[in-house]
Write a protein that holds these residues in place. Structure first.
Motif, PDB file in Angstrom:
ATOM      1  N   ALA A 154       0.833  -1.205   0.000  1.00  0.00           N
ATOM      2  CA  ALA A 154       0.000   0.000   0.000  1.00  0.00           C
ATOM      3  C   ALA A 154       0.867   1.254   0.000  1.00  0.00           C
ATOM      4  O   ALA A 154       0.569   2.232  -0.699  1.00  0.00           O
ATOM      5  CB  ALA A 154      -0.941  -0.006   1.205  1.00  0.00           C
ATOM      6  N   ALA A 155       1.964   1.235   0.774  1.00  0.00           N
ATOM      7  CA  ALA A 155       2.873   2.383   0.779  1.00  0.00           C
ATOM      8  C   ALA A 155       3.537   2.544  -0.584  1.00  0.00           C
ATOM      9  O   ALA A 155       3.714   3.664  -1.079  1.00  0.00           O
ATOM     10  CB  ALA A 155       3.926   2.217   1.871  1.00  0.00           C
ATOM     11  N   THR A 156       3.897   1.422  -1.204  1.00  0.00           N
ATOM     12  CA  THR A 156       4.484   1.475  -2.546  1.00  0.00           C
ATOM     13  C   THR A 156       3.492   2.070  -3.540  1.00  0.00           C
ATOM     14  O   THR A 156       3.846   2.916  -4.369  1.00  0.00           O
ATOM     15  CB  THR A 156       4.909   0.071  -3.003  1.00  0.00           C
ATOM     16  N   ALA A 157       2.237   1.641  -3.456  1.00  0.00           N
ATOM     17  CA  ALA A 157       1.203   2.171  -4.352  1.00  0.00           C
ATOM     18  C   ALA A 157       1.020   3.666  -4.140  1.00  0.00           C
ATOM     19  O   ALA A 157       0.931   4.439  -5.096  1.00  0.00           O
ATOM     20  CB  ALA A 157      -0.110   1.430  -4.125  1.00  0.00           C
ATOM     21  N   PHE A 158       0.968   4.097  -2.883  1.00  0.00           N
ATOM     22  CA  PHE A 158       0.810   5.518  -2.573  1.00  0.00           C
ATOM     23  C   PHE A 158       1.963   6.321  -3.177  1.00  0.00           C
ATOM     24  O   PHE A 158       1.763   7.394  -3.756  1.00  0.00           O
ATOM     25  CB  PHE A 158       0.755   5.704  -1.061  1.00  0.00           C
ATOM     26  N   ALA A 183      -6.663  12.324   9.464  1.00  0.00           N
ATOM     27  CA  ALA A 183      -6.688  11.725  10.793  1.00  0.00           C
ATOM     28  C   ALA A 183      -5.311  11.177  11.164  1.00  0.00           C
ATOM     29  O   ALA A 183      -4.547  10.753  10.289  1.00  0.00           O
ATOM     30  CB  ALA A 183      -7.720  10.604  10.849  1.00  0.00           C
ATOM     31  N   PRO A 184      -4.963  11.166  12.451  1.00  0.00           N
ATOM     32  CA  PRO A 184      -3.699  10.577  12.893  1.00  0.00           C
ATOM     33  C   PRO A 184      -3.581   9.126  12.422  1.00  0.00           C
ATOM     34  O   PRO A 184      -4.538   8.357  12.504  1.00  0.00           O
ATOM     35  CB  PRO A 184      -3.789  10.654  14.423  1.00  0.00           C
ATOM     36  N   GLY A 185      -2.418   8.790  11.905  1.00  0.00           N
ATOM     37  CA  GLY A 185      -2.195   7.440  11.396  1.00  0.00           C
ATOM     38  C   GLY A 185      -2.427   7.295   9.911  1.00  0.00           C
ATOM     39  O   GLY A 185      -1.959   6.334   9.300  1.00  0.00           O
ATOM     40  N   ASP A 186      -3.164   8.224   9.316  1.00  0.00           N
ATOM     41  CA  ASP A 186      -3.367   8.214   7.868  1.00  0.00           C
ATOM     42  C   ASP A 186      -2.344   9.125   7.193  1.00  0.00           C
ATOM     43  O   ASP A 186      -1.768  10.012   7.825  1.00  0.00           O
ATOM     44  CB  ASP A 186      -4.769   8.719   7.503  1.00  0.00           C
ATOM     45  N   THR A 187      -2.141   8.901   5.910  1.00  0.00           N
ATOM     46  CA  THR A 187      -1.334   9.805   5.091  1.00  0.00           C
ATOM     47  C   THR A 187      -2.153  10.140   3.857  1.00  0.00           C
ATOM     48  O   THR A 187      -2.717   9.253   3.220  1.00  0.00           O
ATOM     49  CB  THR A 187      -0.010   9.159   4.671  1.00  0.00           C
ATOM     50  N   ALA A 188      -2.255  11.432   3.533  1.00  0.00           N
ATOM     51  CA  ALA A 188      -3.080  11.835   2.391  1.00  0.00           C
ATOM     52  C   ALA A 188      -2.380  12.938   1.609  1.00  0.00           C
ATOM     53  O   ALA A 188      -1.570  13.699   2.142  1.00  0.00           O
ATOM     54  CB  ALA A 188      -4.455  12.303   2.860  1.00  0.00           C
ATOM     55  N   ALA A 240      -8.586  15.769  -6.529  1.00  0.00           N
ATOM     56  CA  ALA A 240      -8.384  14.392  -6.087  1.00  0.00           C
ATOM     57  C   ALA A 240      -7.730  14.368  -4.715  1.00  0.00           C
ATOM     58  O   ALA A 240      -6.840  15.174  -4.424  1.00  0.00           O
ATOM     59  CB  ALA A 240      -7.513  13.639  -7.087  1.00  0.00           C
ATOM     60  N   VAL A 241      -8.169  13.441  -3.883  1.00  0.00           N
ATOM     61  CA  VAL A 241      -7.551  13.196  -2.581  1.00  0.00           C
ATOM     62  C   VAL A 241      -7.206  11.715  -2.523  1.00  0.00           C
ATOM     63  O   VAL A 241      -8.093  10.863  -2.672  1.00  0.00           O
ATOM     64  CB  VAL A 241      -8.481  13.571  -1.414  1.00  0.00           C
ATOM     65  N   ILE A 242      -5.930  11.418  -2.322  1.00  0.00           N
ATOM     66  CA  ILE A 242      -5.461  10.032  -2.229  1.00  0.00           C
ATOM     67  C   ILE A 242      -5.019   9.784  -0.796  1.00  0.00           C
ATOM     68  O   ILE A 242      -4.211  10.551  -0.250  1.00  0.00           O
ATOM     69  CB  ILE A 242      -4.292   9.767  -3.205  1.00  0.00           C
ATOM     70  N   THR A 243      -5.546   8.741  -0.162  1.00  0.00           N
ATOM     71  CA  THR A 243      -5.296   8.494   1.259  1.00  0.00           C
ATOM     72  C   THR A 243      -4.844   7.057   1.486  1.00  0.00           C
ATOM     73  O   THR A 243      -5.428   6.118   0.936  1.00  0.00           O
ATOM     74  CB  THR A 243      -6.570   8.752   2.089  1.00  0.00           C
ATOM     75  N   LEU A 244      -3.807   6.910   2.308  1.00  0.00           N
ATOM     76  CA  LEU A 244      -3.364   5.595   2.769  1.00  0.00           C
ATOM     77  C   LEU A 244      -3.957   5.363   4.151  1.00  0.00           C
ATOM     78  O   LEU A 244      -3.703   6.135   5.088  1.00  0.00           O
ATOM     79  CB  LEU A 244      -1.837   5.537   2.835  1.00  0.00           C
ATOM     80  N   ALA A 255      -3.526  -0.797   5.366  1.00  0.00           N
ATOM     81  CA  ALA A 255      -2.966  -1.475   4.197  1.00  0.00           C
ATOM     82  C   ALA A 255      -3.775  -1.202   2.934  1.00  0.00           C
ATOM     83  O   ALA A 255      -3.660  -1.923   1.946  1.00  0.00           O
ATOM     84  CB  ALA A 255      -2.911  -2.982   4.453  1.00  0.00           C
ATOM     85  N   THR A 256      -4.596  -0.156   2.955  1.00  0.00           N
ATOM     86  CA  THR A 256      -5.486   0.156   1.832  1.00  0.00           C
ATOM     87  C   THR A 256      -5.247   1.587   1.356  1.00  0.00           C
ATOM     88  O   THR A 256      -5.051   2.488   2.170  1.00  0.00           O
ATOM     89  CB  THR A 256      -6.958  -0.015   2.256  1.00  0.00           C
ATOM     90  N   VAL A 257      -5.273   1.772   0.050  1.00  0.00           N
ATOM     91  CA  VAL A 257      -5.175   3.102  -0.545  1.00  0.00           C
ATOM     92  C   VAL A 257      -6.503   3.403  -1.224  1.00  0.00           C
ATOM     93  O   VAL A 257      -7.066   2.553  -1.927  1.00  0.00           O
ATOM     94  CB  VAL A 257      -4.042   3.179  -1.589  1.00  0.00           C
ATOM     95  N   THR A 258      -7.022   4.604  -1.003  1.00  0.00           N
ATOM     96  CA  THR A 258      -8.251   5.010  -1.667  1.00  0.00           C
ATOM     97  C   THR A 258      -8.080   6.396  -2.256  1.00  0.00           C
ATOM     98  O   THR A 258      -7.273   7.193  -1.773  1.00  0.00           O
ATOM     99  CB  THR A 258      -9.453   4.990  -0.705  1.00  0.00           C
TER     100      THR A 258
END
Length: 260
Positions: A155-159, A199-204, A222-226, A229-232
């Motif tokens: 998920a981090a790689t995808a982000f 939110a704390p713990g997320d990266t966007a 667009a907003v991309i959020t990790l 283990a999921t990216v949206t």
């Protein structure tokens, strides 16, 4: 970038441009011999360069969502949107329908910029599950969400790869399925400015894309959020920018759903 519609690939945004062009060419006014002056286009707004954020590390203990249906059940629903929006539930294309076998002349130059706003699972293969939803709103607006879940540090790689595409493809062009030219500009966005948006713990990260074709310009935010283990990604497109507070609120809701 993509667009936003059906899940925000460049080809889908180009299709939305085509619809807007057709609508703009239609009129209910009676034929007259008097000439009319067209409304001048709005001034073009320059975009600051896209600003990546540090690539995160997937939190220890984060587990991927392994079922497509379960992931789909965590995405935005029509109940999350204001009145005037509707869901897109498009049936599979009938291969016998007129035009179904027409040549697809869509392209992107450079080719790897097709990853801009493409569905995450398409742009970064290898996910364990994927899902998407699409909604249409007033004045040709669209709102799309897709998500993909990965094992390990996937998920981090995808982000990181999504950010890389946004940073590399500041300007690019392409054609829609009919071969009509479409131009794209990718830049920074202030959608995530202010406390409490992420939110704390997320990266966007957020980006803005201007899409132009046949004199029609669309704006995509667009907003991309990790989240674990999921990216949206949330992608909102319209002839005018979709309300920023609405997009921010939906991005927050989308992330919250993936943590439950």
């Amino acid at each position: 970038m993509a667009v936003t519609v059906a899940r925000a690939s460049a080809a889908l945004v180009a299709g939305m441009v085509s619809v807007a062009v057709l609508a703009g060419c239609s009129t209910d006014a009676p034929d007259t011999d008097e000439s009319t002056e067209s409304t001048p286009p709005a001034p073009r707004v320059d975009l600051a360069p896209f600003e990546p954020v540090p690539i995160p590390t997937v939190a220890a203990g984060a587990t991927p969502i392994v079922d497509n249906a379960f992931l789909a059940g965590r995405l935005l629903t029509i109940a999350d949107l204001p009145a005037g929006w509707t869901g897109y539930d498009l049936p599979p294309l009938d291969p016998s329908a007129p035009g179904a076998t027409a040549e697809d002349r869509s392209s992107t130059d450079p080719a790897d910029c097709a990853a801009v706003l493409a569905p995450i699972a398409t742009a970064i293969p290898g996910g364990i599950s994927a899902a998407s939803v699409s909604y249409g709103g007033p004045n040709f607006a669209s709102l799309d969400q897709d998500a993909a879940s990965y094992d390990g540090d996937g998920a981090a790689t995808a982000f990181g790869r999504i950010q890389d595409a946004l940073a590399r493809c500041g300007t690019f062009s392409g054609t829609d399925a009919d071969g009509v030219r479409v131009d794209y500009r990718v830049g920074a966005s202030d959608l995530l400015s202010g406390p409490g948006v992420v939110a704390p713990g997320d990266t966007a990260v957020a980006a803005r894309i201007q899409v132009t074709s046949d004199g029609v310009e669309l704006t995509t935010d667009a907003v991309i959020t990790l989240v674990g283990a999921t990216v949206t990604q949330i992608v909102a497109t319209g002839l005018d920018p979709v309300d920023a507070d609405l997009v921010r609120g939906l991005a927050t809701t989308a992330a919250d759903r993936l943590r439950t």
